[in-house]
Design a protein around this motif. Structure first.
Motif, mmCIF file in Angstrom:
data_model
loop_
_atom_site.group_PDB
_atom_site.id
_atom_site.type_symbol
_atom_site.label_atom_id
_atom_site.label_comp_id
_atom_site.label_asym_id
_atom_site.label_seq_id
_atom_site.Cartn_x
_atom_site.Cartn_y
_atom_site.Cartn_z
ATOM 1 N N ASN A 57 0.810 -1.223 0.000
ATOM 2 C CA ASN A 57 0.000 0.000 0.000
ATOM 3 C C ASN A 57 0.844 1.274 0.000
ATOM 4 O O ASN A 57 0.398 2.331 0.429
ATOM 5 N N ALA A 58 2.096 1.192 -0.445
ATOM 6 C CA ALA A 58 2.970 2.361 -0.534
ATOM 7 C C ALA A 58 3.935 2.172 -1.691
ATOM 8 O O ALA A 58 4.169 1.045 -2.139
ATOM 9 N N SER A 59 4.492 3.284 -2.178
ATOM 10 C CA SER A 59 5.390 3.246 -3.326
ATOM 11 C C SER A 59 6.750 3.842 -2.964
ATOM 12 O O SER A 59 6.841 4.758 -2.135
ATOM 13 N N THR A 60 7.800 3.334 -3.593
ATOM 14 C CA THR A 60 9.151 3.832 -3.360
ATOM 15 C C THR A 60 9.383 5.099 -4.174
ATOM 16 O O THR A 60 9.132 5.123 -5.383
ATOM 17 N N VAL A 61 9.888 6.147 -3.505
ATOM 18 C CA VAL A 61 10.107 7.425 -4.191
ATOM 19 C C VAL A 61 11.544 7.915 -4.060
ATOM 20 O O VAL A 61 11.904 8.921 -4.695
ATOM 21 N N GLN A 62 12.365 7.233 -3.270
ATOM 22 C CA GLN A 62 13.773 7.646 -3.173
ATOM 23 C C GLN A 62 14.640 6.458 -2.770
ATOM 24 O O GLN A 62 14.240 5.626 -1.951
ATOM 25 N N VAL A 63 15.842 6.399 -3.364
ATOM 26 C CA VAL A 63 16.811 5.350 -3.060
ATOM 27 C C VAL A 63 18.173 6.020 -2.913
ATOM 28 O O VAL A 63 18.602 6.763 -3.800
ATOM 29 N N LYS A 64 18.845 5.758 -1.794
ATOM 30 C CA LYS A 64 20.168 6.335 -1.558
ATOM 31 C C LYS A 64 21.172 5.228 -1.260
ATOM 32 O O LYS A 64 20.992 4.449 -0.330
ATOM 33 N N VAL A 65 22.231 5.168 -2.068
ATOM 34 C CA VAL A 65 23.300 4.190 -1.897
ATOM 35 C C VAL A 65 24.523 4.916 -1.340
ATOM 36 O O VAL A 65 24.959 5.929 -1.898
ATOM 37 N N THR A 66 25.075 4.397 -0.246
ATOM 38 C CA THR A 66 26.242 5.010 0.398
ATOM 39 C C THR A 66 27.453 4.091 0.244
ATOM 40 O O THR A 66 27.344 2.876 0.413
ATOM 41 N N PHE A 67 28.598 4.698 -0.068
ATOM 42 C CA PHE A 67 29.824 3.938 -0.280
ATOM 43 C C PHE A 67 30.749 4.083 0.931
ATOM 44 O O PHE A 67 30.809 5.145 1.554
ATOM 45 N N PRO A 68 31.477 3.013 1.273
ATOM 46 C CA PRO A 68 32.314 3.038 2.478
ATOM 47 C C PRO A 68 33.476 4.017 2.356
ATOM 48 O O PRO A 68 34.171 4.045 1.330
ATOM 49 N N GLU A 69 33.694 4.796 3.403
ATOM 50 C CA GLU A 69 34.753 5.791 3.383
ATOM 51 C C GLU A 69 36.143 5.166 3.354
ATOM 52 O O GLU A 69 37.081 5.750 2.811
ATOM 53 N N GLN A 70 36.293 3.982 3.943
ATOM 54 C CA GLN A 70 37.617 3.367 4.004
ATOM 55 C C GLN A 70 38.081 2.824 2.660
ATOM 56 O O GLN A 70 39.262 2.494 2.496
ATOM 57 N N PHE A 71 37.158 2.723 1.687
ATOM 58 C CA PHE A 71 37.512 2.270 0.343
ATOM 59 C C PHE A 71 36.993 3.308 -0.664
ATOM 60 O O PHE A 71 35.980 3.082 -1.343
ATOM 61 N N PRO A 72 37.648 4.451 -0.768
ATOM 62 C CA PRO A 72 37.122 5.558 -1.574
ATOM 63 C C PRO A 72 37.072 5.249 -3.063
ATOM 64 O O PRO A 72 37.978 4.635 -3.626
ATOM 65 N N LEU A 73 35.977 5.674 -3.686
ATOM 66 C CA LEU A 73 35.813 5.570 -5.136
ATOM 67 C C LEU A 73 36.075 6.944 -5.746
ATOM 68 O O LEU A 73 35.500 7.942 -5.314
#
Length: 236
Positions: A57-73
């Motif tokens: 009964n609800a919809s997804t409106v935002q997705v946030k992916v976080t990357f680890p600081e110890q392995f910087p991209l």
């Protein structure tokens, strides 16, 4: 126990097993995942973050992916998604050398936000694609905690680390990218996922296994009914 009662009970048991198999399969494929789940150390990889909607009964409106600081991209590029905006957050870090070049900035997160009229509705999923690099060489996996926000305000944190071998899988595991040496890598340097790891492959597998479970149940029910009919015909 009479023959007809035995047949009916056997059919019911077989059908129940099929239904249990179907339900278990659906749960296994309801997580937020990174596809494909493997890439080469020190390379670049095209990754699709597969996000299923788990609420009826609800919809997804935002997705946030976080990357680890110890392995910087050092770099991230997002693929345009109709109806969604992508925001890449970068942070300052202590200078490090990546591929012979010194960098003092790394990618911290990617946030995809739905524009008005866009959503991931019930019983739907969407894949958000990005290229990541340069992948670290000093770890065997990249754990990327993800938050999933619904239009009713609910936020689900997919942040549990991978379980130890033999341990039970957590309810909300974080998307994880396995990093392998070059000789083992199959998808790197921006290569597109192979057919077996392309969009919908896991969902096709889930549907196939689920269908197989229902098929087994239906077969058992049919065997039971057939036995019952034969037993009644054999009676005087």
């Amino acid at each position: 126990m009479s023959t007809n009662r035995f047949a009916v009970r056997s059919a019911a048991l077989t059908a129940a097993c099929g239904i249990v198999a179907l339900l278990g399969t659906g749960t296994a494929f309801a997580h937020v995942t990174a596809q494909p789940g493997k890439a080469e150390k020190g390379g670049h990889a095209k990754i699709a973050f597969r996000v299923p909607n788990e609420r009826p009964n609800a919809s997804t409106v935002q997705v946030k992916v976080t990357f680890p600081e110890q392995f910087p991209l050092s770099s991230v590029r997002t693929k345009p998604m109709p109806g969604w905006t992508a925001q890449v957050e970068r942070v300052k870090i202590a200078p490090v050398v990546v591929e012979g070049a010194q960098i003092d900035e790394a990618v911290r997160s990617i946030t995809w936000t739905a524009q008005p009229g866009t959503r991931i509705g019930p019983n739907e999923f969407t894949e958000f694609e990005a290229t990541l690099g340069t992948l670290p060489v000093n770890t065997d996996r990249l754990v990327m905690p993800t938050t999933q926000t619904y239009d009713n305000g609910e936020v689900v944190n997919w942040d549990a680390p991978p379980p130890a071998p033999g341990a039970e899988e957590p309810a909300h595991p974080a998307p994880t990218l396995e990093l392998v040496d070059e000789a083992e890598g199959e998808h790197s340097h921006g290569a597109a996922p192979a057919p077996e790891a392309s969009a919908g492959s896991a969902d096709d597998t889930a549907r196939w296994l689920g269908g197989a479970g229902l098929g087994v149940g239906a077969l058992g029910l049919g065997v039971g009914v057939g036995a019952l009919v034969r037993s009644r015909k054999a009676q005087p």
